[in-house]
Design an enzyme around this catalytic site. Structure first.
Site, PDB file in Angstrom:
ATOM      1  N   SER A 145      -6.373  -5.703   5.308  1.00  0.00           N
ATOM      2  CA  SER A 145      -6.484  -4.937   4.057  1.00  0.00           C
ATOM      3  C   SER A 145      -7.729  -5.415   3.330  1.00  0.00           C
ATOM      4  O   SER A 145      -8.233  -6.510   3.606  1.00  0.00           O
ATOM      5  CB  SER A 145      -5.252  -5.194   3.182  1.00  0.00           C
ATOM      6  N   TYR A 159       1.076 -10.988  -0.907  1.00  0.00           N
ATOM      7  CA  TYR A 159       0.590 -10.001   0.071  1.00  0.00           C
ATOM      8  C   TYR A 159      -0.890 -10.255   0.402  1.00  0.00           C
ATOM      9  O   TYR A 159      -1.276 -10.310   1.581  1.00  0.00           O
ATOM     10  CB  TYR A 159       0.785  -8.593  -0.502  1.00  0.00           C
TER      11      TYR A 159
HETATM   12  P1  NAP Z   1       4.447   1.864   5.351  1.00  0.00           P
HETATM   13  O1  NAP Z   1       4.116   3.281   5.151  1.00  0.00           O
HETATM   14  O2  NAP Z   1       5.473   1.210   4.504  1.00  0.00           O
HETATM   15  O3  NAP Z   1       4.831   1.667   6.885  1.00  0.00           O
HETATM   16  C1  NAP Z   1       5.128   0.382   7.361  1.00  0.00           C
HETATM   17  C2  NAP Z   1       5.548   0.473   8.802  1.00  0.00           C
HETATM   18  O4  NAP Z   1       5.846  -0.842   9.260  1.00  0.00           O
HETATM   19  C3  NAP Z   1       6.803   1.291   9.010  1.00  0.00           C
HETATM   20  O5  NAP Z   1       6.766   1.875  10.276  1.00  0.00           O
HETATM   21  C4  NAP Z   1       7.900   0.234   8.925  1.00  0.00           C
HETATM   22  O6  NAP Z   1       9.088   0.705   9.547  1.00  0.00           O
HETATM   23  C5  NAP Z   1       7.218  -0.894   9.688  1.00  0.00           C
HETATM   24  N1  NAP Z   1       7.713  -2.242   9.379  1.00  0.00           N
HETATM   25  C6  NAP Z   1       7.828  -2.848   8.176  1.00  0.00           C
HETATM   26  N2  NAP Z   1       8.321  -4.085   8.330  1.00  0.00           N
HETATM   27  C7  NAP Z   1       8.535  -4.262   9.668  1.00  0.00           C
HETATM   28  C8  NAP Z   1       9.026  -5.326  10.454  1.00  0.00           C
HETATM   29  N3  NAP Z   1       9.427  -6.488   9.909  1.00  0.00           N
HETATM   30  N4  NAP Z   1       9.097  -5.153  11.795  1.00  0.00           N
HETATM   31  C9  NAP Z   1       8.701  -3.998  12.367  1.00  0.00           C
HETATM   32  N5  NAP Z   1       8.211  -2.957  11.670  1.00  0.00           N
HETATM   33  C10 NAP Z   1       8.131  -3.092  10.340  1.00  0.00           C
HETATM   34  O7  NAP Z   1       3.148   0.935   5.194  1.00  0.00           O
HETATM   35  P2  NAP Z   1       1.592   1.304   5.305  1.00  0.00           P
HETATM   36  O8  NAP Z   1       1.096   1.542   3.936  1.00  0.00           O
HETATM   37  O9  NAP Z   1       1.356   2.304   6.362  1.00  0.00           O
HETATM   38  O10 NAP Z   1       1.032  -0.120   5.773  1.00  0.00           O
HETATM   39  C11 NAP Z   1       0.830  -0.401   7.149  1.00  0.00           C
HETATM   40  C12 NAP Z   1      -0.139  -1.567   7.258  1.00  0.00           C
HETATM   41  O11 NAP Z   1      -1.343  -1.225   6.589  1.00  0.00           O
HETATM   42  C13 NAP Z   1       0.374  -2.840   6.599  1.00  0.00           C
HETATM   43  O12 NAP Z   1       0.008  -3.950   7.396  1.00  0.00           O
HETATM   44  C14 NAP Z   1      -0.358  -2.879   5.273  1.00  0.00           C
HETATM   45  O13 NAP Z   1      -0.539  -4.184   4.816  1.00  0.00           O
HETATM   46  C15 NAP Z   1      -1.673  -2.229   5.644  1.00  0.00           C
HETATM   47  N6  NAP Z   1      -2.410  -1.608   4.535  1.00  0.00           N
HETATM   48  C16 NAP Z   1      -1.919  -0.513   3.870  1.00  0.00           C
HETATM   49  C17 NAP Z   1      -2.694   0.080   2.866  1.00  0.00           C
HETATM   50  C18 NAP Z   1      -2.260   1.357   2.150  1.00  0.00           C
HETATM   51  O14 NAP Z   1      -3.005   1.880   1.305  1.00  0.00           O
HETATM   52  N7  NAP Z   1      -1.121   1.913   2.443  1.00  0.00           N
HETATM   53  C19 NAP Z   1      -3.919  -0.472   2.516  1.00  0.00           C
HETATM   54  C20 NAP Z   1      -4.354  -1.612   3.197  1.00  0.00           C
HETATM   55  C21 NAP Z   1      -3.597  -2.153   4.213  1.00  0.00           C
HETATM   56  P3  NAP Z   1      10.536   0.066   9.228  1.00  0.00           P
HETATM   57  O15 NAP Z   1      10.598  -0.124   7.740  1.00  0.00           O
HETATM   58  O16 NAP Z   1      11.500   1.046   9.770  1.00  0.00           O
HETATM   59  O17 NAP Z   1      10.555  -1.228   9.963  1.00  0.00           O
END
Ligand code: NAP
Length: 261
Positions: A145, A159
């Site tokens: 991130s 985080y």
């Molecule tokens: P999201 O929409 O909440 O999706 C998270 C995914 O990870 C879901 O498939 C969730 O499914 C799975 N997950 C969560 N905890 C888990 C665990 N312990 N074991 C296995 N699967 C797990 O999140 P997102 O925003 O797409 O974020 C994804 C990644 O991108 C993260 O690493 C986050 O730090 C990074 N990121 C996001 C943003 C943003 O703007 N959204 C920005 C920078 C970085 P289940 O809950 O069913 O397990």
């Protein structure tokens, strides 16, 4: 032109929604076989049905797993080998971002975030390593991130620390795995339009867009395309590196830099 990824096996942890589903979509369209891992079975099944419709020739399989448990990381790797015969690419993307101010934070809050975001990354890489090495062109692509490595936001000190820690892991893992012809790189997204972001409401999204020079949030596929590049044969000599995908969000020196554009 990049060499096609047809027939390669790609694991995407946290690929059932959000950025992970975008990464999975980009790889499956490119012809890869896909193993999507997440905790909630229902969301996983829906994602598998959606992703299968976009397949460029590969198969989509799922595994219910929690990356914060080492045994589940092994299950993910074993499932990929059993169903597809090997692993070419691991996208270690699963991550959580519960909000908590430092003044309120407990040991359990920190442990929860680090168990998924850092330990989950490290042990999923470890579990996939024998198969990645056997492929002769293994690729590990982390989703870090901008928050933590570059920027800060109240409520996300644990985080941000976990996302910066992923990059500390990446650099030594890249050195250790280089002789095994496994590269380790990371994508660093800015604000991305996920289901979670939509739930924050229109005002939050408008405010976020206002501070991005491109004046739009990233799409989940924007992150997927960067991950895809790291997975290509042509990126074989790139390891231990990061790429920020944020529409220029980290660039403005002050709000004045955005005035009038
Ligand atoms: P999201 O929409 O909440 O999706 C998270 C995914 O990870 C879901 O498939 C969730 O499914 C799975 N997950 C969560 N905890 C888990 C665990 N312990 N074991 C296995 N699967 C797990 O999140 P997102 O925003 O797409 O974020 C994804 C990644 O991108 C993260 O690493 C986050 O730090 C990074 N990121 C996001 C943003 C943003 O703007 N959204 C920005 C920078 C970085 P289940 O809950 O069913 O397990």
């Amino acid at each position: 032109m990049f060499t096609a990824l047809d027939g390669r096996t790609v694991i995407v942890t946290g690929g059932s929604k959000g950025i992970g589903k975008g990464i999975a979509r980009v790889f499956v369209r490119a012809g890869a076989n896909l193993l999507v891992a997440a905790r909630d079975e229902g969301t996983l099944q829906t994602a598998a049905e959606d992703l299968s419709k976009e397949s460029g020739g590969g198969r989509v399989e799922t595994v219910v797993a929690d990356v914060s448990k080492v045994a589940d990381c092994r299950l993910i790797a074993d499932t990929a080998v059993e169903r597809f015969g090997g692993i070419d690419v691991l996208c270690a993307n699963a991550g959580i971002f519960p909000e908590k101010l430092l003044t309120e934070m407990t040991e359990a809050d920190v442990d929860e975030v680090f168990a998924c975001n850092l330990k989950g990354t490290m042990f999923s890489v470890q579990a996939c390593l024998p198969a990645l090495e056997a492929s002769g062109h293994g690729r590990v692509i982390l989703t870090s991130s901008i928050t933590g490595p570059i920027t800060g936001f109240p409520g996300w000190s644990h985080y941000g620390a976990s996302k910066a820690a992923q990059l500390g892991f990446l650099r030594t893992a890249a050195v250790e795995l280089a002789p095994k012809r496994v590269t380790v790189n990371a994508v660093m997204p800015g604000n991305v339009m996920t289901e979670g972001m939509v739930a924050m409401g229109e005002e939050y999204i408008r405010e976020a867009e206002a501070i991005i020079p491109q004046h739009r949030l990233g799409s989940v596929e924007d992150i997927g395309y960067a991950a895809l590049f790291f997975a290509t044969d042509e990126a074989a000599y790139i390891t231990g590196q990061t790429i920020v995908v944020d529409g220029g969000q980290v660039l403005p020196e002050s709000p004045a830099a955005l005035a009038g554009i």
